[in-house]
Design a protein around this motif. Structure first.
Motif, PDB file in Angstrom:
ATOM      1  N   ASP A 145      10.709  -0.852   5.926  1.00  0.00           N
ATOM      2  CA  ASP A 145       9.668   0.155   6.172  1.00  0.00           C
ATOM      3  C   ASP A 145       9.967   1.064   7.354  1.00  0.00           C
ATOM      4  O   ASP A 145       9.209   1.984   7.622  1.00  0.00           O
ATOM      5  N   HIS A 146      11.046   0.796   8.074  1.00  0.00           N
ATOM      6  CA  HIS A 146      11.450   1.688   9.147  1.00  0.00           C
ATOM      7  C   HIS A 146      12.926   1.487   9.419  1.00  0.00           C
ATOM      8  O   HIS A 146      13.519   0.484   9.009  1.00  0.00           O
ATOM      9  N   ILE A 147      13.513   2.448  10.124  1.00  0.00           N
ATOM     10  CA  ILE A 147      14.922   2.360  10.506  1.00  0.00           C
ATOM     11  C   ILE A 147      15.014   1.831  11.922  1.00  0.00           C
ATOM     12  O   ILE A 147      14.303   2.284  12.820  1.00  0.00           O
ATOM     13  N   TYR A 179      -1.897  -3.950  10.567  1.00  0.00           N
ATOM     14  CA  TYR A 179      -2.527  -2.800   9.930  1.00  0.00           C
ATOM     15  C   TYR A 179      -4.025  -2.742  10.204  1.00  0.00           C
ATOM     16  O   TYR A 179      -4.716  -1.869   9.683  1.00  0.00           O
ATOM     17  N   GLN A 180      -4.528  -3.685  11.027  1.00  0.00           N
ATOM     18  CA  GLN A 180      -5.965  -3.763  11.298  1.00  0.00           C
ATOM     19  C   GLN A 180      -6.295  -3.596  12.781  1.00  0.00           C
ATOM     20  O   GLN A 180      -7.459  -3.725  13.166  1.00  0.00           O
ATOM     21  N   ASP A 212       4.587   1.597  16.773  1.00  0.00           N
ATOM     22  CA  ASP A 212       4.955   2.800  16.040  1.00  0.00           C
ATOM     23  C   ASP A 212       3.899   3.050  14.975  1.00  0.00           C
ATOM     24  O   ASP A 212       3.773   2.262  14.020  1.00  0.00           O
ATOM     25  N   LYS A 213       3.160   4.126  15.116  1.00  0.00           N
ATOM     26  CA  LYS A 213       2.011   4.380  14.250  1.00  0.00           C
ATOM     27  C   LYS A 213       2.415   4.603  12.800  1.00  0.00           C
ATOM     28  O   LYS A 213       1.748   4.132  11.877  1.00  0.00           O
ATOM     29  N   ASP A 214       3.510   5.311  12.563  1.00  0.00           N
ATOM     30  CA  ASP A 214       3.886   5.662  11.194  1.00  0.00           C
ATOM     31  C   ASP A 214       4.179   4.428  10.341  1.00  0.00           C
ATOM     32  O   ASP A 214       3.834   4.382   9.155  1.00  0.00           O
ATOM     33  N   SER A 215       4.836   3.434  10.917  1.00  0.00           N
ATOM     34  CA  SER A 215       5.200   2.236  10.153  1.00  0.00           C
ATOM     35  C   SER A 215       4.378   1.015  10.534  1.00  0.00           C
ATOM     36  O   SER A 215       4.607  -0.070   9.998  1.00  0.00           O
TER      37      SER A 215
END
Length: 233
Positions: free
Chosen positions: A61-63, A174-175, A8-11
């Motif tokens: 950070d996400h649901i 994140y990398q 999931d890109k957003d989180s």
């Protein structure tokens, strides 16, 4: 064993799909609410039946989509023991094993990032670490009753004692990294290499990271298995 790593890109959250190739019985680890359609489409395309959704912890950070997937598929929701959740089908204990046909899942209690966090060792070869151990990093310990000393203990005394070839699949990255091994993390992870318990605690207490953007909304919703309706009523 069928295995897929989803992102999931957003989180920056990884969700993992695991299934028995013969019986088509499947599980998801750490599913994301916004990705329900993606996950269901993949499950249908592969001819799978979703039996379980496993949570490594209560996410900030996400649901989670466990509640929604349970409504749509009849799967069971599994959360760590002592997680502040009343809607899960089961709270799994440290070292407890759940077997789904050819898939054997062992819970390894790994508090520290939060006070109720669990990693899952699948078939003694793949370790799904959630936010306890990341690739060349680890989860933060400054909220949700996190404890840096506890995290250092569980990573060094429990996770790092697994065979060096054990594959490490984190809850986030994140990398752009996708997989590591226990041997690699023991040798190269800068959060642990060269640190003792005291210096690790000092390091973690001085990260000065901003809170996750969705934390105030995500935590109470995830305590209800991602059920948005219960929160809004």
């Amino acid at each position: 064993m069928l295995f897929r790593q989803l992102f999931d890109k957003d989180s920056s959250t990884y969700t993992y799909l695991i299934a028995d190739e013969n019986t088509k019985a499947a599980i998801l680890i750490d599913p994301v609410y916004e990705q329900v359609e993606r996950d269901l489409q993949l499950i249908e395309e592969l001819g799978l039946v979703l039996n379980y959704c496993f949570e490594t912890h209560i996410h900030a950070d996400h649901i989670t989509s466990t509640g929604k997937l349970r409504q749509l598929t009849g799967c069971l929701g599994i959360v760590p023991e002592n997680a502040p959740v009343t809607c899960a089908d089961k709270q799994i204990k440290d070292n407890e094993i759940i077997q789904l046909d050819g898939i054997v899942i062992q819970a390894i209690s790994t508090p520290g990032h939060t006070d109720s966090h669990t990693a899952y060792l699948v078939n003694q070869e793949r370790l799904f670490t959630g936010d306890s151990l990341l690739i060349h990093g680890c989860g933060r310990t400054d909220f949700q009753s996190g404890n840096a000393g506890t995290l250092f203990d569980v990573v060094t005394q429990k996770l790092f004692t697994l065979p060096h070839e054990t594959l490490v699949y984190p809850g986030h990255d994140y990398q752009g990294f996708t997989v590591s091994t226990i041997g690699e993390e023991k040798q190269y992870n800068p959060r642990f290499k060269g640190h003792n318990r005291d210096s690790f605690i000092f390091l973690m207490s001085n990260l000065n990271l901003p809170n996750p953007q969705k934390m105030m909304a995500a935590v109470p919703v995830n305590e209800r298995c991602g059920n948005l309706v219960l929160v809004n009523n």
